[in-house]
Write a protein that holds these residues in place. Structure first.
Motif, PDB file in Angstrom:
ATOM      1  N   VAL A   1     -44.239   4.635 -82.926  1.00 36.99           N
ATOM      2  CA  VAL A   1     -44.719   3.377 -83.518  1.00 36.99           C
ATOM      3  C   VAL A   1     -43.566   2.437 -83.877  1.00 36.99           C
ATOM      4  N   LEU A   2     -43.681   1.225 -83.362  1.00 36.55           N
ATOM      5  CA  LEU A   2     -42.674   0.194 -83.611  1.00 36.55           C
ATOM      6  C   LEU A   2     -43.281  -0.909 -84.465  1.00 36.55           C
ATOM      7  N   LYS A   3     -42.559  -1.287 -85.511  1.00 29.81           N
ATOM      8  CA  LYS A   3     -43.057  -2.353 -86.372  1.00 29.81           C
ATOM      9  C   LYS A   3     -42.319  -3.647 -86.030  1.00 29.81           C
TER      10      LYS A   3
ATOM     11  N   LEU B   1     -44.014 -10.971 -84.716  1.00 29.68           N
ATOM     12  CA  LEU B   1     -45.212 -10.898 -83.872  1.00 29.68           C
ATOM     13  C   LEU B   1     -46.482 -10.466 -84.610  1.00 29.68           C
ATOM     14  N   ASN B   2     -46.377  -9.441 -85.457  1.00 26.33           N
ATOM     15  CA  ASN B   2     -47.589  -8.853 -86.025  1.00 26.33           C
ATOM     16  C   ASN B   2     -47.960  -9.313 -87.436  1.00 26.33           C
ATOM     17  N   HIS B   3     -47.104 -10.119 -88.060  1.00 31.28           N
ATOM     18  CA  HIS B   3     -47.442 -10.595 -89.404  1.00 31.28           C
ATOM     19  C   HIS B   3     -46.893 -12.015 -89.536  1.00 31.28           C
TER      20      HIS B   3
ATOM     21  N   SER C   1     -58.395   2.550 -81.728  1.00 27.66           N
ATOM     22  CA  SER C   1     -57.120   1.959 -82.129  1.00 27.66           C
ATOM     23  C   SER C   1     -56.017   3.000 -82.242  1.00 27.66           C
ATOM     24  N   PHE C   2     -54.920   2.735 -81.554  1.00 30.14           N
ATOM     25  CA  PHE C   2     -53.780   3.641 -81.572  1.00 30.14           C
ATOM     26  C   PHE C   2     -53.144   3.703 -82.957  1.00 30.14           C
ATOM     27  N   THR C   3     -52.969   2.538 -83.582  1.00 27.33           N
ATOM     28  CA  THR C   3     -52.269   2.510 -84.864  1.00 27.33           C
ATOM     29  C   THR C   3     -53.154   2.896 -86.047  1.00 27.33           C
ATOM     30  N   LYS C   4     -54.464   2.583 -85.947  1.00 26.82           N
ATOM     31  CA  LYS C   4     -55.335   2.859 -87.104  1.00 26.82           C
ATOM     32  C   LYS C   4     -56.137   4.144 -86.951  1.00 26.82           C
TER      33      LYS C   4
ATOM     34  N   LEU D   1     -54.212 -10.490 -72.002  1.00 23.56           N
ATOM     35  CA  LEU D   1     -52.906 -10.464 -72.670  1.00 23.56           C
ATOM     36  C   LEU D   1     -53.028  -9.669 -73.960  1.00 23.56           C
ATOM     37  N   ASP D   2     -51.996  -8.887 -74.274  1.00 23.97           N
ATOM     38  CA  ASP D   2     -51.996  -8.215 -75.581  1.00 23.97           C
ATOM     39  C   ASP D   2     -50.567  -8.027 -76.062  1.00 23.97           C
ATOM     40  N   ASP D   3     -50.445  -7.732 -77.353  1.00 19.73           N
ATOM     41  CA  ASP D   3     -49.102  -7.584 -77.936  1.00 19.73           C
ATOM     42  C   ASP D   3     -48.440  -6.279 -77.506  1.00 19.73           C
ATOM     43  N   PHE D   4     -49.185  -5.164 -77.564  1.00 17.46           N
ATOM     44  CA  PHE D   4     -48.628  -3.849 -77.237  1.00 17.46           C
ATOM     45  C   PHE D   4     -49.483  -3.143 -76.192  1.00 17.46           C
ATOM     46  N   LEU D   5     -48.840  -2.295 -75.399  1.00 13.41           N
ATOM     47  CA  LEU D   5     -49.578  -1.364 -74.535  1.00 13.41           C
ATOM     48  C   LEU D   5     -49.082   0.032 -74.884  1.00 13.41           C
ATOM     49  N   ALA D   6     -50.000   0.872 -75.387  1.00 13.31           N
ATOM     50  CA  ALA D   6     -49.647   2.241 -75.777  1.00 13.31           C
ATOM     51  C   ALA D   6     -50.445   3.218 -74.906  1.00 13.31           C
ATOM     52  N   ASN D   7     -51.671   3.542 -75.341  1.00 11.89           N
ATOM     53  CA  ASN D   7     -52.515   4.438 -74.527  1.00 11.89           C
ATOM     54  C   ASN D   7     -53.462   3.667 -73.607  1.00 11.89           C
ATOM     55  N   GLY D   8     -53.493   2.373 -73.762  1.00 11.22           N
ATOM     56  CA  GLY D   8     -54.296   1.545 -72.854  1.00 11.22           C
ATOM     57  C   GLY D   8     -55.730   1.324 -73.286  1.00 11.22           C
ATOM     58  N   GLN D   9     -56.097   1.785 -74.468  1.00  5.01           N
ATOM     59  CA  GLN D   9     -57.495   1.664 -74.905  1.00  5.01           C
ATOM     60  C   GLN D   9     -57.943   0.212 -75.075  1.00  5.01           C
ATOM     61  N   ALA D  10     -57.071  -0.606 -75.643  1.00  2.00           N
ATOM     62  CA  ALA D  10     -57.432  -2.013 -75.867  1.00  2.00           C
ATOM     63  C   ALA D  10     -57.666  -2.706 -74.525  1.00  2.00           C
ATOM     64  N   VAL D  11     -56.758  -2.482 -73.571  1.00  2.00           N
ATOM     65  CA  VAL D  11     -56.901  -3.114 -72.249  1.00  2.00           C
ATOM     66  C   VAL D  11     -58.158  -2.596 -71.550  1.00  2.00           C
TER      67      VAL D  11
ATOM     68  N   GLU E   1     -44.490  -3.092 -73.955  1.00  3.79           N
ATOM     69  CA  GLU E   1     -45.085  -1.848 -73.443  1.00  3.79           C
ATOM     70  C   GLU E   1     -44.238  -0.682 -73.929  1.00  3.79           C
ATOM     71  N   LYS E   2     -44.906   0.378 -74.391  1.00  3.41           N
ATOM     72  CA  LYS E   2     -44.166   1.611 -74.695  1.00  3.41           C
ATOM     73  C   LYS E   2     -44.365   2.498 -73.463  1.00  3.41           C
ATOM     74  N   GLY E   3     -43.400   2.388 -72.558  1.00  2.00           N
ATOM     75  CA  GLY E   3     -43.512   3.014 -71.244  1.00  2.00           C
ATOM     76  C   GLY E   3     -43.576   4.532 -71.280  1.00  2.00           C
TER      77      GLY E   3
HETATM   78  P1  5GP Z   1     -53.510   0.992 -76.872  1.00  5.68           P
HETATM   79  O1  5GP Z   1     -54.885   0.452 -76.948  1.00  5.68           O
HETATM   80  O2  5GP Z   1     -52.783   0.613 -75.607  1.00  5.68           O
HETATM   81  O3  5GP Z   1     -53.425   2.450 -77.169  1.00  5.68           O
HETATM   82  O4  5GP Z   1     -52.707   0.326 -78.063  1.00  5.68           O
HETATM   83  C1  5GP Z   1     -52.498  -1.064 -78.059  1.00  5.68           C
HETATM   84  C2  5GP Z   1     -52.929  -1.691 -79.349  1.00  5.68           C
HETATM   85  O5  5GP Z   1     -52.523  -0.896 -80.470  1.00  5.68           O
HETATM   86  C3  5GP Z   1     -52.291  -3.039 -79.484  1.00  5.68           C
HETATM   87  O6  5GP Z   1     -53.308  -4.012 -79.501  1.00  5.68           O
HETATM   88  C4  5GP Z   1     -51.539  -3.003 -80.792  1.00  5.68           C
HETATM   89  O7  5GP Z   1     -52.188  -3.807 -81.738  1.00  5.68           O
HETATM   90  C5  5GP Z   1     -51.586  -1.578 -81.268  1.00  5.68           C
HETATM   91  N1  5GP Z   1     -50.289  -0.861 -81.119  1.00  5.68           N
HETATM   92  C6  5GP Z   1     -50.066   0.204 -80.306  1.00  5.68           C
HETATM   93  N2  5GP Z   1     -48.823   0.680 -80.477  1.00  5.68           N
HETATM   94  C7  5GP Z   1     -48.244  -0.097 -81.409  1.00  5.68           C
HETATM   95  C8  5GP Z   1     -46.938  -0.085 -82.015  1.00  5.68           C
HETATM   96  O8  5GP Z   1     -46.048   0.729 -81.737  1.00  5.68           O
HETATM   97  N3  5GP Z   1     -46.706  -1.059 -82.933  1.00  5.68           N
HETATM   98  C9  5GP Z   1     -47.638  -1.994 -83.274  1.00  5.68           C
HETATM   99  N4  5GP Z   1     -47.292  -2.906 -84.184  1.00  5.68           N
HETATM  100  N5  5GP Z   1     -48.880  -2.014 -82.733  1.00  5.68           N
HETATM  101  C10 5GP Z   1     -49.175  -1.089 -81.812  1.00  5.68           C
END
Ligand code: 5GP
Length: 194
Positions: free
Chosen positions: A19-21, A26-28, A98-101, A123-133, A155-157
């Motif tokens: 997790v990157l803040k 960008l986020n606040h 949600s990856f973060t919540k 478009l999105d701010d982060f790509l982690a597991n891809g659930q939002a996309v 992207e967190k590759g």
């Molecule tokens: P995914 O759906 O790809 O798992 O996660 C993407 C969403 O989770 C993004 O919309 C973003 O809000 C949030 N997210 C995922 N990883 C991070 C992270 O490392 N830092 C922050 N600030 N948000 C993240």
């Protein structure tokens, strides 16, 4: 995108190995000069793709989507995370974990703002597991719209989202692709797009 990578290194805080803040730009709090450059970069990468609409999720996708929309001359639409129960028949909806919540929530977009004639850029701010996309893709499918591609600010590759989306044959453009965040240090893949 060099400017973004430098900003992540100087102001980003690694909260854990995954997790990157980035609350300071960008986020606040939002850095408008950086957002302007991000908008320009997405506009240039997706120039000629025939995009008619940008689709993102509230709230952190809105700033980059707004700037990209301004540069591309198209309107951004953001999926809302809370829907009014009285309007369900006029909405496209999908579930997103949600990856973060670590909670699953319903996202919704009004049928007024997306239809089969649209060519959509996600478009999105982060790509982690891809659930939002994946949730946004489901909404585009329900609308019968076409997809131009996916643009991601960070992207967190090392997480599987990028692979999952690209395996579907979808074009993913990433402005900063993180290789690792081990020991609190952010390292990027050489190329912004992998
Ligand atoms: P995914 O759906 O790809 O798992 O996660 C993407 C969403 O989770 C993004 O919309 C973003 O809000 C949030 N997210 C995922 N990883 C991070 C992270 O490392 N830092 C922050 N600030 N948000 C993240």
């Amino acid at each position: 995108m060099k400017q973004l990578q430098e900003k992540i290194v100087s102001e980003g805080r690694v909260l854990s190995e995954s997790v990157l803040k980035v609350d300071s730009f960008l986020n606040h709090q939002i850095d408008p000069v950086l957002m302007d450059a991000i908008g320009e970069e997405f506009a240039s990468r997706f120039a000629g793709s025939g995009v008619t609409k940008i689709l993102t999720i509230e709230s952190s996708g809105i700033a980059p989507a707004m700037m990209a929309g301004l540069k591309m001359g198209v309107k951004p639409v953001f999926a809302r995370k809370s829907k009014s129960l009285t309007l369900t028949d006029h909405l496209y909806t999908a579930s997103v974990h949600s990856f973060t919540k670590n909670v699953t929530s319903e996202i919704a977009v009004s049928k007024d703002f997306l239809d089969k004639d649209d060519v959509v850029l996600i478009l999105d701010d982060f790509l982690a597991n891809g659930q939002a996309v994946l949730g946004l893709l489901e909404i585009i499918e329900q609308a019968g719209a076409s997809l131009a591609g996916v643009g991601i600010v960070i992207e967190k590759g090392f997480q599987p989202g990028g692979k999952t989306i690209r395996e579907r044959g979808i074009r993913v453009e990433t402005l900063a692709n993180i290789k690792t965040m081990e020991n609190g240090k952010v390292e990027f893949f050489e190329e912004a797009t992998v």
